[in-house]
Design an enzyme around this catalytic site. Structure first.
Site, mmCIF file in Angstrom:
data_model
loop_
_atom_site.group_PDB
_atom_site.id
_atom_site.type_symbol
_atom_site.label_atom_id
_atom_site.label_comp_id
_atom_site.label_asym_id
_atom_site.label_seq_id
_atom_site.Cartn_x
_atom_site.Cartn_y
_atom_site.Cartn_z
ATOM 1 N N ARG A 1 -7.050 4.300 -5.437
ATOM 2 C CA ARG A 1 -7.921 4.466 -4.274
ATOM 3 C C ARG A 1 -8.250 3.085 -3.693
ATOM 4 N NH1 ARG A 1 -6.358 8.868 -4.041
ATOM 5 N NH2 ARG A 1 -7.504 10.823 -4.200
ATOM 6 N N HIS B 1 -0.569 5.958 1.970
ATOM 7 C CA HIS B 1 -1.143 6.941 1.025
ATOM 8 C C HIS B 1 -0.210 8.147 0.879
ATOM 9 C CE1 HIS B 1 -5.037 8.757 -0.833
ATOM 10 N NE2 HIS B 1 -3.935 9.148 -1.470
#
Ligand code: NAP
Ligand code: GLV
Length: 309
Positions: free
Chosen positions: A224, A272
């Site tokens: 993250r 991502h």
């Protein structure tokens, strides 16, 4: 009983169809269509709009359509006592392992350097490294980290891992806890972050940590964006403490065009997409949990609300 799908990308219909293909009698709604709020018992979500979960008085399960659940804890209006489940799926783990392997090979064979050189038509051979000479350190030995560690070991890397509690993984040196971090970092030439984002791990990829790595170490963050202190990374790259970084995740996604990562010659970026839930593979566990809700039995892949993963 019914399921609502809440996500802000264009994948609601794909998930709805995959659920119905598997179980045609399900009552499943997009949160964007008219639907009976009081009938909803399960919300299948991915990066839902903040506050949207609060509309369902009879919600019994918040099912994350991905592995990570940090975004649910970021919603102050999300119901506090409804169980949260997450995805554990073989493809999610193997896709991540393959992505990390590709990034490491690109780095040790200098593809990242040549990509930059090609843009300016530079012909500058650089010595490559061999797999057998590289130690990879994996932070987080959960579903994704442990498979990645074992796969890298099979390919021939020396592999070590760090987790909260001690793990036993074949031919992988394991470290745990605060006291295990320093020795783990000191020999990790390539550091891969596969930790969950929690109050304990937020900002863990920072200047102090970079200083404990071997000089010229390479960072891979596929967990993250909140794990990384962006300006500490830029400084460590610019003063050659680190040799480069591959990033898949960011504080803000999509990453704003003004962010310095975009044009940094030592940073390789992906949007991502290292490892994405495969709807057909994941849907059976969602339906299994929906059925478990009806008979009130323990749910699969439930998140510990205290640990937040
Ligand atoms: P997981 O199964 O929950 O594993 C988490 C691991 O991190 C565990 O080994 C845990 O240790 C360790 N850990 C947690 N807090 C720690 C701490 N404070 N100190 C040391 N170790 C700690 O997670 P996962 O399913 O492997 O996923 C990892 C992360 O990958 C997710 O949270 C998500 O953010 C990210 N992800 C990214 C993508 C992408 O496309 N980029 C795709 C999927 C997932 P213990 O086992 O000892 O508790
Ligand atoms: C993706 O980032 C996931 O958490 O599944």
């Amino acid at each position: 009983m019914a399921i609502v799908i809440i996500r802000q990308d264009d994948k609601i219909d794909v998930w709805k169809q995959a659920l119905l293909n598997r179980s045609p009698n399900l009552k499943v709604y997009s949160y964007l269509e008219e639907h009976p709020k009081e009938e909803i018992t399960m919300a299948l979500i991915w990066k839902h709009p903040i506050g949207s979960l609060a509309q369902y008085p009879n919600l019994k399960c918040i099912a994350s359509a991905g592995a990570g659940v940090d975004y649910i804890f970021d919603d102050p209006d999300a119901p506090q006592h409804v169980p949260i489940t997450r995805v554990i799926d073989p493809f999610l783990a193997s896709d991540m392992s393959e992505h990390v392997l590709a990034l490491i090979l690109a780095e040790i064979k200098n593809f990242n350097t040549y990509r930059v050189q090609q843009a300016s038509q530079e012909w500058k051979p650089k010595n490559y490294k061999r797999i057998k000479d590289i130690t990879v350190g994996i932070m987080g030995l959960g579903e994704l980290g442990s498979l990645t560690a074992l796969d890298l070991k099979k390919v021939g890397f020396s592999v070590q891992g760090w987790s909260k509690t001690k793990k036993d993984l074949k031919d992988v040196s394991t470290f745990s806890g605060k006291e295990g971090l320093k020795p783990f970092l000191s020999s990790s030439q390539i550091l891969v972050c596969l930790l969950p984002l929690t109050p304990e791990t937020e900002g863990i990829l920072n200047k102090e940590l970079f200083l404990q790595l071997p000089k010229g170490a390479y960072i891979i963050n596929v967990a993250r964006g909140g794990h990384l202190v962006d300006h500490d990374l830029i400084a460590a790259l610019d003063n050659n403490l680190l040799s480069g970084a591959s990033l898949d995740v960011y504080h803000q996604e999509p990453l704003p065009v003004s962010h310095p990562f975009w044009n940094h010659p030592k940073i390789f970026m992906t949007p991502h997409y290292a490892s994405v839930s495969d709807t057909n593979s994941v849907v059976p566990q969602i339906i299994e949990n929906y059925e478990r809700l009806q008979i009130g039995t323990v749910l699969l892949n439930q998140v510990d609300r205290i640990k937040r993963y």
